[in-house]
Design a protein around this motif. Structure first.
Motif, PDB file in Angstrom:
ATOM      1  N   VAL A  82      33.795  30.657   4.449  1.00 12.93           N
ATOM      2  CA  VAL A  82      34.804  29.601   4.442  1.00 12.93           C
ATOM      3  C   VAL A  82      34.828  28.861   5.769  1.00 12.93           C
ATOM      4  O   VAL A  82      35.066  27.637   5.829  1.00 12.93           O
ATOM      5  CB  VAL A  82      36.203  30.197   4.124  1.00 12.93           C
ATOM      6  N   ALA A  83      34.540  29.564   6.842  1.00 14.96           N
ATOM      7  CA  ALA A  83      34.620  28.977   8.185  1.00 14.96           C
ATOM      8  C   ALA A  83      33.487  27.987   8.467  1.00 14.96           C
ATOM      9  O   ALA A  83      33.528  27.271   9.472  1.00 14.96           O
ATOM     10  CB  ALA A  83      34.611  30.089   9.233  1.00 14.96           C
ATOM     11  N   ILE A  84      32.458  27.937   7.608  1.00  9.50           N
ATOM     12  CA  ILE A  84      31.332  27.025   7.835  1.00  9.50           C
ATOM     13  C   ILE A  84      31.656  25.667   7.219  1.00  9.50           C
ATOM     14  O   ILE A  84      32.049  25.571   6.052  1.00  9.50           O
ATOM     15  CB  ILE A  84      30.035  27.585   7.215  1.00  9.50           C
ATOM     16  N   GLU A  85      31.448  24.613   7.968  1.00  9.96           N
ATOM     17  CA  GLU A  85      31.755  23.271   7.486  1.00  9.96           C
ATOM     18  C   GLU A  85      30.738  22.825   6.434  1.00  9.96           C
ATOM     19  O   GLU A  85      29.530  23.018   6.590  1.00  9.96           O
ATOM     20  CB  GLU A  85      31.733  22.279   8.649  1.00  9.96           C
ATOM     21  N   GLU A  86      31.263  22.219   5.354  1.00 12.03           N
ATOM     22  CA  GLU A  86      30.380  21.738   4.290  1.00 12.03           C
ATOM     23  C   GLU A  86      29.422  20.673   4.806  1.00 12.03           C
ATOM     24  O   GLU A  86      28.259  20.625   4.394  1.00 12.03           O
ATOM     25  CB  GLU A  86      31.208  21.171   3.130  1.00 12.03           C
ATOM     26  N   ASN A  87      29.872  19.834   5.700  1.00 18.24           N
ATOM     27  CA  ASN A  87      29.001  18.771   6.214  1.00 18.24           C
ATOM     28  C   ASN A  87      27.753  19.340   6.875  1.00 18.24           C
ATOM     29  O   ASN A  87      26.659  18.756   6.769  1.00 18.24           O
ATOM     30  CB  ASN A  87      29.757  17.896   7.205  1.00 18.24           C
ATOM     31  N   LYS A  88      27.911  20.474   7.571  1.00 19.27           N
ATOM     32  CA  LYS A  88      26.763  21.094   8.221  1.00 19.27           C
ATOM     33  C   LYS A  88      25.776  21.616   7.182  1.00 19.27           C
ATOM     34  O   LYS A  88      24.556  21.458   7.331  1.00 19.27           O
ATOM     35  CB  LYS A  88      27.224  22.235   9.137  1.00 19.27           C
ATOM     36  N   LEU A  89      26.295  22.221   6.122  1.00 21.78           N
ATOM     37  CA  LEU A  89      25.429  22.724   5.053  1.00 21.78           C
ATOM     38  C   LEU A  89      24.725  21.572   4.334  1.00 21.78           C
ATOM     39  O   LEU A  89      23.554  21.680   3.974  1.00 21.78           O
ATOM     40  CB  LEU A  89      26.253  23.546   4.058  1.00 21.78           C
ATOM     41  N   ARG A  90      25.433  20.479   4.132  1.00 24.47           N
ATOM     42  CA  ARG A  90      24.825  19.286   3.516  1.00 24.47           C
ATOM     43  C   ARG A  90      23.689  18.751   4.398  1.00 24.47           C
ATOM     44  O   ARG A  90      22.621  18.377   3.901  1.00 24.47           O
ATOM     45  CB  ARG A  90      25.888  18.201   3.350  1.00 24.47           C
TER      46      ARG A  90
END
Length: 628
Positions: free
Chosen positions: A370-378
């Motif tokens: 949950v702590a990981i930003e979606e934008n970074k994964l994108r």
């Protein structure tokens, strides 16, 4: 005391140690991590775990299918963790690759030798047949940290899975591995740990060789013991030390050897008359033909399937010699995260505590994700897609053309061995419907895989699929069948596609009964690791969560992936197309569930299963049960 130890006492010169102790230091930390410090004295550089397999698939030795890919994942995992292991496998003198000509799969073959792949010759052994009193086999070794690969080779050993399953040449290859490989270990002064692992039934001759040697050892220590008592003691010990890992429920594809073949290829390599008599009685008791899985069950005290579903079905399907059911434990396949995962993504996961240095997950995994930003994964997914598109420009499709996928397109994939139960044709059941989805959602569909050279039916099915694609201008533009499916392609597709499709058969549509056809599968694991949205039937290792929910009586369980469901084949096809559309809406941000939340849910549920370090822990605990 083994013959190698006896030879050492008698002053036989020692060979260089196959595995250096310094390479195995990390295993001590790993054993502490899995709360098994007792293993530090049981699996060592002097007593490595021995893993027998008919194939490996790495950059230096080329198998052909999932069995070899899994074995080489085991190698990569053991090397990373510092676990002392010896992998024993044939080195085939012919390698295959695949191409498509006029929509028909064709094989290309090239001759290779161990020296071509960086192996070093360390001696020679021989086996015998009724046709040749001595068949010389070279011993070739390649060291990989805490792991060594020992291969046996002679120029006429041929190619992997040469001929039909019951062919003499196939049996010769298996006998060469089992008896020749065991002699090779003795020549190299390798003293296996208490356990040896048989990666599928064709490796059973390694257990026979070990049993034959143990009979001789006991006789040399106890001259006055009655031969049957010696045999019984040796058999009990061998069974206790042998794990039989099964990968298939398709007994029709299994090797069944005749008494004549046994006399020609197996008996000449056995010294013990008591063992020869026991084997002859076993074969005669089965009418003169016996399956290798039956022998593997008779010679192993520990057996496992490679997923919860597979172990359950194997326990119902397979029988011992007397026709009684035997229990198969579940050790679900895992993968080498470093081998298949996007390096930048894995670096992020380690930074955020999603996985540790051993590739194991913490108990609070959901919170870490949950702590990981979606934008970074994108961002990381887009980078991987660009790398995939660049790689595809170096490959060719069914027309022999370079593959160009435009920027901004979504990429779906179906890639794996082309077998009947995997149903590669399912996606193309309604070409017009499929074309509409691909065009409307701006999807390019990448397909890859190959059929076994002897599987004419699936070669024909692949041709029909390619003809269907060619007949539709939209499919012709947007569906790319990539020739010569290999590790590079599989890895790039896992990392760079948005959506992965997995379609193994899960129902007998004539009777309506639930069935399991996929032992585990690991392609889906690689896809979830790399944040692909998974569309799949509930089979193989994917079904582990369903079994866990049933064990807990969790009536509210919902699969974390997009499940293909339906009581009929047509209903399954409709479900598949609907899930393809929903996956596109998730990728585009049009669904009620965000892309980030969806892939984190998949990863939270499956990462502990996917971890190869978890798989090794389960195998170690199977081989060395925790003391009460």
């Amino acid at each position: 005391m083994t013959l190698a130890e006896i030879g050492h006492r008698r002053g036989v010169p020692e060979r260089p140690q196959l595995i250096g102790a310094e390479e195995c230091v990390k295993s001590s930390l790993y054993f502490d991590r899995i709360r098994r410090p007792d293993l530090k004295e049981k699996i060592t550089s002097q007593k490595p775990w021995s893993y027998w397999t008919m194939e490996l698939y790495t950059d230096f030795i080329r198998g052909q299918g999932g069995l070899g890919m899994l074995a080489s994942d085991n190698l990569a995992i053991a090397k990373k963790l510092g676990i002392p292991m010896v992998f024993i496998t044939p080195f085939y003198s012919v390698e295959r690759s695949h191409e498509v000509v006029d929509f028909q799969q064709q094989e290309k073959r090239q001759k290779v030798a161990p020296e071509d792949r960086g192996f070093k010759k360390e001696g020679q052994v021989s086996i015998a047949t009724n046709f040749h009193k001595e068949v010389p086999l070279g011993i070739y070794v390649k060291k990989e940290g805490s792991v060594s690969v020992v291969t046996i080779y002679e120029p006429n050993i041929g190619e992997l899975y040469q001929g039909e399953p019951n062919d003499n040449h196939r049996l010769y290859q298996e006998v060469a591995l089992g008896f020749g490989g065991y002699k090779a270990l003795k020549t190299l002064n390798v003293v296996p740990s208490m356990n040896q692992q048989l990666n599928e039934a064709p490796t059973v001759f390694a257990a026979l060789a070990r049993l034959d040697e143990r009979i001789e050892e006991i006789q040399s220590e106890n001259f006055n013991v009655e031969p049957h008592a010696v045999f019984t003691k040796a058999l009990i010990e061998t069974k206790k030390q042998t794990i039989y890992t099964n990968h298939t429920l398709d007994q029709a594809a299994e090797m069944e050897i005749s008494s004549g073949q046994f006399e020609d290829f197996v008996i000449p390599n056995i010294k013990s008359e008591t063992l020869k008599s026991w084997l002859r009685q076993k074969i005669d008791g089965k009418g003169g033909n016996i399956k290798l899985s039956t022998l593997a069950i008779e010679l192993s005290g520990k057996r496992n399937g490679v997923s919860k579903a597979h172990a359950k079905e194997a326990s119902k399907t397979y029988r011992n010699y007397n026709g009684e059911q035997v229990e198969f434990e579940a050790v679900t396949n895992g993968i080498s995260l470093d081998r298949w995962g996007d390096p930048d993504l894995l670096s992020l996961y380690r930074e955020k505590g999603v996985i540790d240095n051993f590739d194991l997950s913490p108990v609070n995994l959901p919170e870490k994700l949950v702590a990981i930003e979606e934008n970074k994964l994108r961002e990381l997914k887009e980078n991987a897609k660009l790398e995939l598109r660049n790689m595809l420009q170096r490959r060719v499709d069914q027309y022999g053309n370079r593959v160009e996928i435009p920027d901004g397109a979504k990429i779906y994939n179906w890639r794996r061995r082309i077998a009947h139960y995997k149903r590669p044709e399912m996606v193309f059941d309604d070409p017009q419907r499929l074309a509409g989805i691909l065009e409307r959602e701006n999807i390019h569909f990448v397909m890859a895989g190959n059929a076994h050279p002897a599987d004419r039916a699936m070669k024909d099915k692949l041709k029909k699929i390619l003809v269907v694609i060619d007949a539709n201008p939209i499919l012709r533009e947007r569906v790319h069948f990539i020739q010569n499916y290999d590790e590079e392609l599989g890895r790039s597709l896992s990392r760079g596609t948005d959506v992965s499709i997995n379609t193994p058969e899960v129902r007998n549509h004539e009777t309506g009964e639930r069935k399991f056809t996929e032992a585990c599968g690991t392609s889906w694991e690689k896809d979830i690791l790399n944040n692909d949205i998974l569309i799949s039937t509930n089979d193989g290792g994917i079904a582990d969560l369903t079994f866990e929910a049933e064990e807990k009586n969790d009536v509210n369980f919902e699969p974390p992936y997009l499940q293909i469901s339906g009581g009929t084949y047509k209903e399954e096809v409709e479900s598949l197309y609907s899930q393809m559309e929903r996956a596109a809406s998730i990728v585009d941000g049009r669904d009620s569930v965000t892309w980030g939340d969806f892939i984190k849910k998949q990863l939270s549920a499956y990462l502990p299963i996917i971890s190869g370090a978890r798989m090794e822990e389960h195998y170690i605990n199977l081989g060395f049960p925790v003391a009460a």
